[in-house]
Scaffold this motif. Structure first.
Motif, PDB file in Angstrom:
ATOM      1  N   UNK A 207     -38.992  -0.738 -24.121  1.00 42.45           N
ATOM      2  CA  UNK A 207     -37.475   0.058 -24.172  1.00 42.45           C
ATOM      3  C   UNK A 207     -37.276   0.505 -25.577  1.00 42.45           C
ATOM      4  N   UNK A 208     -37.285  -0.164 -26.629  1.00 40.21           N
ATOM      5  CA  UNK A 208     -37.009   0.315 -27.849  1.00 40.21           C
ATOM      6  C   UNK A 208     -37.947   1.567 -28.042  1.00 40.21           C
ATOM      7  N   UNK A 209     -39.093   1.760 -27.967  1.00 45.65           N
ATOM      8  CA  UNK A 209     -40.243   2.759 -28.119  1.00 45.65           C
ATOM      9  C   UNK A 209     -39.475   3.814 -27.270  1.00 45.65           C
ATOM     10  N   UNK A 210     -39.080   3.712 -26.097  1.00 51.26           N
ATOM     11  CA  UNK A 210     -38.555   4.973 -25.328  1.00 51.26           C
ATOM     12  C   UNK A 210     -37.547   5.404 -26.231  1.00 51.26           C
ATOM     13  N   UNK A 219     -33.184  11.835 -35.038  1.00 50.94           N
ATOM     14  CA  UNK A 219     -34.243  12.560 -35.131  1.00 50.94           C
ATOM     15  C   UNK A 219     -35.544  12.117 -35.640  1.00 50.94           C
ATOM     16  N   UNK A 220     -36.684  12.347 -34.868  1.00 55.28           N
ATOM     17  CA  UNK A 220     -37.899  11.707 -35.572  1.00 55.28           C
ATOM     18  C   UNK A 220     -38.975  13.211 -35.702  1.00 55.28           C
ATOM     19  N   UNK A 221     -39.856  13.202 -36.454  1.00 52.68           N
ATOM     20  CA  UNK A 221     -40.626  14.163 -36.573  1.00 52.68           C
ATOM     21  C   UNK A 221     -41.957  14.049 -35.776  1.00 52.68           C
ATOM     22  N   UNK A 222     -42.876  15.223 -35.451  1.00 48.69           N
ATOM     23  CA  UNK A 222     -43.833  15.087 -34.660  1.00 48.69           C
ATOM     24  C   UNK A 222     -44.703  14.040 -34.983  1.00 48.69           C
ATOM     25  N   UNK A 223     -45.118  13.804 -35.988  1.00 51.01           N
ATOM     26  CA  UNK A 223     -46.220  12.577 -36.282  1.00 51.01           C
ATOM     27  C   UNK A 223     -45.560  11.405 -35.737  1.00 51.01           C
ATOM     28  N   UNK A 224     -44.435  11.169 -36.054  1.00 51.24           N
ATOM     29  CA  UNK A 224     -43.626   9.850 -35.446  1.00 51.24           C
ATOM     30  C   UNK A 224     -43.624   9.759 -33.942  1.00 51.24           C
ATOM     31  N   UNK A 225     -43.231  10.942 -33.294  1.00 50.54           N
ATOM     32  CA  UNK A 225     -43.507  11.204 -32.004  1.00 50.54           C
ATOM     33  C   UNK A 225     -44.751  10.630 -31.437  1.00 50.54           C
ATOM     34  N   UNK A 226     -45.773  11.386 -31.830  1.00 49.12           N
ATOM     35  CA  UNK A 226     -47.005  10.965 -31.693  1.00 49.12           C
ATOM     36  C   UNK A 226     -47.428   9.571 -31.576  1.00 49.12           C
ATOM     37  N   UNK A 227     -46.999   8.767 -32.757  1.00 53.28           N
ATOM     38  CA  UNK A 227     -47.166   7.426 -32.909  1.00 53.28           C
ATOM     39  C   UNK A 227     -46.443   6.651 -31.846  1.00 53.28           C
ATOM     40  N   UNK A 228     -45.150   6.990 -31.421  1.00 51.06           N
ATOM     41  CA  UNK A 228     -44.507   6.421 -30.361  1.00 51.06           C
ATOM     42  C   UNK A 228     -45.182   6.557 -29.191  1.00 51.06           C
ATOM     43  N   UNK A 229     -45.769   7.701 -28.899  1.00 44.58           N
ATOM     44  CA  UNK A 229     -46.415   7.823 -27.703  1.00 44.58           C
ATOM     45  C   UNK A 229     -47.619   6.771 -27.730  1.00 44.58           C
ATOM     46  N   UNK A 230     -48.257   6.740 -28.879  1.00 50.41           N
ATOM     47  CA  UNK A 230     -49.597   5.704 -28.530  1.00 50.41           C
ATOM     48  C   UNK A 230     -48.837   4.427 -28.545  1.00 50.41           C
ATOM     49  N   UNK A 231     -47.639   3.836 -28.964  1.00 53.96           N
ATOM     50  CA  UNK A 231     -47.114   2.581 -28.657  1.00 53.96           C
ATOM     51  C   UNK A 231     -46.791   2.471 -27.475  1.00 53.96           C
ATOM     52  N   UNK A 232     -46.245   3.450 -26.638  1.00 49.90           N
ATOM     53  CA  UNK A 232     -46.080   3.634 -25.201  1.00 49.90           C
ATOM     54  C   UNK A 232     -47.282   3.342 -24.204  1.00 49.90           C
ATOM     55  N   UNK A 233     -48.200   4.188 -24.525  1.00 52.23           N
ATOM     56  CA  UNK A 233     -49.419   4.048 -23.986  1.00 52.23           C
ATOM     57  C   UNK A 233     -49.862   2.648 -23.889  1.00 52.23           C
TER      58      UNK A 233
END
Length: 446
Positions: A207-210, A219-233
């Motif tokens: 939930x926090x990752x979402x 706001x987050x940058x693209x690299x942070x977004x990719x990292x969060x997607x990895x956490x969610x996956x």
């Protein structure tokens, strides 16, 4: 009658044989030998012949019975008797045989070695005595010389020792198995109660990752977004693994209670296909379903059977290359020759058959025995790249078993697989041809 003088002479020679050691150097434990005969002389001669006998550092302890009835009483009071020297004719012509039958059948004593010795061998043929009365040896009194008695007792005690040792090992093994079953049940019960404790913190992480991904906290940058997607996956994959482990543990611990209700089969199939439709779309896999007109409703636990179909469809899509096909076929079959149709208490001649077929990588026949075992993924270069817990088919098998059904499959490497679920069907209507075929297509071209 036995020639007493000849027997006694033999016994004197017997006592001097090298096989007999001095008792003083051995333990005080002893082998119990029951002499059953209505002639006092036979008791005396036997005791004299075996007076200095020892085997495995133990002497003989003699017990005497002068009738079949007395022998039966002594066997009841002394279940650790190792050898019985049993006369046939005593208070009746078959007193010895009655005693042998009582020992084996009533007392269920399989360990004691029963040696039948008779002065009238024609009264009971040897073959009949050994086969019908579970006798270990058969001797006539005239052939019982000192050496023959010695070898007979040695052989009987070795056999008794081997039998009791094996029985002790079996008892220890049964105890160990019971302890393993108990420990496994405790483990399953522990895991089954961990649902809330394991899922709650993980759901919090997801939930926090979402929230971070949706930039709720900034706001987050693209690299942070990719990292969060990895956490969610990774988190979602871990959540699925935890759920599979909990499902298996609950099933094995007997904590799954089925909620049997009558449901529409078409709705069950379509809702199951919808769960994998997005995954199939990504791989350009065509999904189809075929439900025969006489298979309108079925009494099952809808949630659990949907879980079964989802696991099978999910595997089919996962192991099917892009552009392939996956189908779900449902029909009623009559197959009373199947073992399950004979042994299961809910069984009748009508079964509803779910078939999930694909054009995927296939399964080697040598891997059949591994397929439904927990935490085992087939060691193949074809499927090693696919992730999974190895629990999906275990869950399928156990849920189907709870419904009184069976699971089977056929497959060929490189050509696909077909998994078949059979569930008891109470409506034994006549088989019809399909009235219509519905299809859910995941192929954008259709």
């Amino acid at each position: 009658m036995v020639d007493d003088e000849l027997m006694i002479d033999d016994m004197m020679e017997f006592a001097d044989e090298d096989e007999i050691s001095q008792v003083s150097s051995y333990s005080l434990e002893s082998w119990k030998v029951l002499i059953v005969d209505d002639e006092v002389e036979i008791h005396n001669i036997t005791r004299l012949a075996l007076e200095d006998f020892n085997f495995d550092k133990k002497r003989l302890q003699f017990l005497s019975a002068y009738s079949g009835a007395e022998a039966r009483r002594m066997m009841t009071e002394n279940p650790d008797i190792a050898v019985v020297l049993l006369d046939v004719i005593m208070e009746s012509d078959d007193a010895g045989l009655i005693t042998a039958k009582y020992i084996r059948e009533t007392l269920q004593n399989r360990a004691v070695r029963i040696i039948l010795r008779t002065g009238q061998p024609g009264q009971v043929p040897e073959r009949q005595a050994i086969v019908d009365y579970d006798i270990d040896d058969y001797k006539t009194k005239t052939e019982f010389t000192s050496q023959k008695l010695f070898t007979t007792i040695i052989t009987a005690l070795r056999s008794y020792k081997a039998y009791t040792s094996l029985a002790a090992l079996n008892a220890n093994l049964d105890h160990a198995n019971a302890e393993l079953i108990r420990a496994n049940k405790l483990k399953d019960e522990f895991l089954a109660t961990m649902n809330h404790e394991l899922r709650t913190p993980l759901n919090g992480i997801l939930g926090m990752a979402e929230c971070l991904y949706e930039e709720i906290f900034g706001a987050i940058n693209p690299s942070q977004k990719d990292a969060i997607e990895t956490i969610q996956s990774s988190g979602n994959h871990l959540l699925e693994l935890i759920q599979d482990i909990l499902d298996v543990s609950q099933i094995m611990a007997g904590m799954i209670k089925l909620d049997i209700k009558t449901i529409a089969i078409a709705d069950l199939c379509n809702s199951s296909l919808e769960l994998v439709q997005q995954q199939a779309l990504k791989k350009q896999i065509q999904l189809t379903t075929s439900v025969f007109s006489n298979t309108e409703v079925i009494a099952v636990d809808q949630l659990r059977i949907r879980q079964v179909l989802f696991n099978l469809l999910d595997n089919a899509v996962k192991f099917t290359p892009a552009g392939g096909k996956v189908s779900l076929d449902v029909r009623i079959v009559n197959d009373p020759s199947r073992e399950i149709a004979i042994t299961h208490p809910m069984a009748n001649s009508s079964w509803i058959k779910f078939s999930v077929a694909d054009t995927g990588i296939g399964i080697d026949s040598s891997d059949r025995d591994k397929l439904f075992k927990p935490f085992i993924q087939l060691d193949s270069g074809l499927n090693r790249k696919y992730e999974g817990s190895g629990l999906g088919l275990v869950i399928v098998k156990e849920i189907v078993k709870l419904h009184g059904g069976s699971v089977d499959f056929n497959s060929q490497i490189g050509q696909g697989s077909c998994f078949i679920i059979l569930l008891p069907y109470r409506d034994s209507s006549t088989l019809n041809t399909p009235k219509d075929h519905s299809a859910l297509s995941a192929n954008p071209s259709q």
